[in-house]
Design a protein around this motif. Structure first.
Motif: not given
Length: 227
Positions: A113-119, A121-122, A146-154, A159-166
């Protein structure tokens, strides 16, 4: 052997890579707000070092986004300008796919899952499975809170700067991913993996057809740019 120049300015990183006669060279720098001043000299230097003119390239690849609104415009504009001048096709490459390629090669992951910080709070996010070293999209590129993001598997590597909102993400996401301890940017060297594959598949397009991918409503970006 294909001669392809790749460039990316979608984050604080500014990078240029060249595939020439089967060899790959890259100039990668973390230079926030200096992309406009540094990108063209970096391109000139890497071409000169390889002893190749722009006219001898087969195509120019660039990071088409998502990422920094201003950064994507810089990469798109430079790629289009160089391609117009040398009568070359261009290859728009996803920055999120590029992140996935970097992580897959470095960590041997097959689900990312690749995520970039979109500023604001997204995040910009997408998920991939890796097949033969290339990312196959599972969750489409999107901008999300970040609070509404979902994945359908485990079993995903995150990776990526977006995970600062983990910590703001749902428990289901926290259970589904393993955070990478490495810092990844959309590097042009990884972009070349995608660009060479795209070129082999005949996906080069005319410069005027090369459009950036923002994912976010442009009005929101203009408000942010004015702050």
């Amino acid at each position: 052997m294909s001669n392809i120049l790749a460039l990316d300015t979608s984050t604080d990183a500014c990078s240029v890579a060249l595939s020439c006669n089967g060899e790959i060279k890259e100039d990668f720098r973390i230079i926030p707000r200096q992309h406009t001043q540094q990108l063209l000299p970096m391109i000139e230097a890497i071409l000169a070092d390889a002893g190749i003119a722009i006219s001898a390239l087969d195509a120019i690849a660039f990071g088409r986004g998502p990422g920094s609104f201003a950064g994507i415009r810089i990469a798109t504009g430079v790629a289009q300008g160089l391609a117009y001048g040398a009568d070359l096709p261009v290859l728009p490459i996803s920055t999120l796919e590029t992140l996935a390629v970097s992580a897959a090669k470095a960590e041997g992951a097959d689900s990312i899952v690749a995520a970039l910080d979109a500023r604001m709070d997204e995040i910009y996010v997408a998920s991939y499975r890796i097949e033969n070293g290339l990312p196959v999209m599972e969750l489409r590129e999107q901008v999300a809170a970040p609070s509404t993001f979902a994945v359908d598997a485990e079993g995903y590597l995150a990776v990526g700067s977006g995970w600062r909102y983990f910590e703001a993400m749902p428990e289901s996401v926290k259970r589904a991913v393993q955070l990478s301890t490495e810092t990844y940017y959309p590097s042009s060297k990884s972009m070349l993996v995608l660009a060479l594959d795209a070129w082999a598949q005949g996906k080069g397009i005319s410069p005027e057809l090369a459009l950036p991918v923002y994912l976010r409503d442009q009005v929101a970006w203009k408000k942010k740019d004015q702050q």
